[in-house]
Design an enzyme around this catalytic site. Structure first.
Site, mmCIF file in Angstrom:
data_model
loop_
_atom_site.group_PDB
_atom_site.id
_atom_site.type_symbol
_atom_site.label_atom_id
_atom_site.label_comp_id
_atom_site.label_asym_id
_atom_site.label_seq_id
_atom_site.Cartn_x
_atom_site.Cartn_y
_atom_site.Cartn_z
ATOM 1 N N HIS A 45 6.286 -3.444 2.579
ATOM 2 C CA HIS A 45 5.560 -2.881 1.441
ATOM 3 C C HIS A 45 6.248 -1.580 1.041
ATOM 4 O O HIS A 45 5.832 -0.492 1.446
ATOM 5 C CB HIS A 45 4.103 -2.631 1.827
ATOM 6 C CG HIS A 45 3.222 -2.219 0.689
ATOM 7 N ND1 HIS A 45 1.891 -2.562 0.607
ATOM 8 C CD2 HIS A 45 3.463 -1.485 -0.436
ATOM 9 C CE1 HIS A 45 1.363 -2.052 -0.492
ATOM 10 N NE2 HIS A 45 2.310 -1.389 -1.141
ATOM 11 N N GLU B 68 5.295 -6.895 -0.646
ATOM 12 C CA GLU B 68 4.059 -6.555 -1.335
ATOM 13 C C GLU B 68 4.162 -5.165 -1.950
ATOM 14 O O GLU B 68 4.924 -4.317 -1.496
ATOM 15 C CB GLU B 68 2.865 -6.645 -0.377
ATOM 16 C CG GLU B 68 2.972 -5.804 0.869
ATOM 17 C CD GLU B 68 1.793 -6.026 1.811
ATOM 18 O OE1 GLU B 68 1.261 -7.156 1.852
ATOM 19 O OE2 GLU B 68 1.398 -5.071 2.490
ATOM 20 N N HIS C 1 -5.284 -6.572 6.273
ATOM 21 C CA HIS C 1 -5.754 -5.185 6.322
ATOM 22 C C HIS C 1 -6.762 -4.989 7.450
ATOM 23 O O HIS C 1 -7.832 -5.593 7.464
ATOM 24 C CB HIS C 1 -6.369 -4.692 5.009
ATOM 25 C CG HIS C 1 -6.150 -3.215 4.800
ATOM 26 N ND1 HIS C 1 -6.913 -2.248 5.423
ATOM 27 C CD2 HIS C 1 -5.221 -2.543 4.095
ATOM 28 C CE1 HIS C 1 -6.482 -1.055 5.085
ATOM 29 N NE2 HIS C 1 -5.443 -1.203 4.282
#
Length: 237
Positions: free
Chosen positions: A44, A71, A191
């Site tokens: 990310h 991401e 998450h």
């Protein structure tokens, strides 16, 4: 079909960047994760490049043999990079430039036009597209309308409420998963997932395609070693 484990290596890059000396070796770590049983690698890159840097992407893309998932918030720089290097999957996340970590899913209704244009370009390049999203039926329906291949559940609220009442914590996601299935979308999750709450998640929603885990997994690896830790997470799946 077993849920796949994609290891997010951002925190490894964060340690490397603290000294700027190339230790730990991010590429070697990613390859070792694959050897030790990871089904994919997630990165990310954020605008300030405090974790994974943009110049890490071509190196990882050329070497990762499982699946590379990139991401991030689809600003123009991010999109140019993704379209150039064509990972297997791109996960769109609506995090602000100064966000410490991702903390909410997309409003696929308000941003329908923007997301449609972004997803169209990514899919033309042969990239599978996932949208980071809350357990909200209307937003999930919006994800289907803008052309997403998959959604990725933001599981922060599930993890936060897991110790209080795991069945209550998972209930909204179980209901949302029904909506996902009815629309023919794939289903990812990520998450705050860890060794304590992961198994229950996939027991209740066994058709999750993939979980992306970074912070907890890398933290556990400080104690157990990365080889053992990946096996421990795979056992939970």
């Amino acid at each position: 079909m077993k849920t796949k484990l994609s290891v997010n290596i951002n925190k490894v890059a964060l340690i490397r960047n603290a000294r700027g000396e190339g230790r730990p070796d991010l590429l070697q770590f990613a390859l070792d994760c694959e050897t030790f049983g990871a089904d994919g690698i997630t990165v990310h890159p954020r605008p300030d490049e405090r974790h994974v840097r943009y110049d890490d992407i071509p190196v990882l893309k050329s070497a990762v043999k499982t699946e590379l998932n990139i991401e991030g918030n689809p600003n123009q720089r991010f999109l140019d990079m993704v379209l150039k290097h064509r990972p297997h999957q791109c996960t769109l996340v609506p995090d602000a430039a100064d966000a410490l970590t991702s903390n909410q899913g997309w409003d696929t209704i308000t941003y329908a036009g923007f997301l449609t244009d972004v997803i169209t370009d990514l899919k033309k390049a042969g990239i599978r597209v996932s949208i980071f999203i809350d357990d909200d039926a209307a937003k999930i329906e919006g994800a289907a309308k803008v052309g997403a291949d998959r959604i990725e559940f933001y599981t922060g609220p599930y993890a936060q409420n897991f110790k209080k009442d795991r069945f209550q914590a998972i209930s909204p996601y179980v209901q949302a998963a029904e909506v996902v299935r009815s629309l023919g979308l794939g289903m990812n999750a990520g998450h705050d997932l860890d060794l304590e709450n992961l198994s229950f998640l996939v027991q209740q929603i066994p058709d999750i395609d993939e979980v992306s885990i970074g912070h907890a997994l890398i933290s556990d690896a400080l104690y157990y070693g990365i080889h053992n830790t990946i096996q421990m997470y795979q056992n939970q799946l």
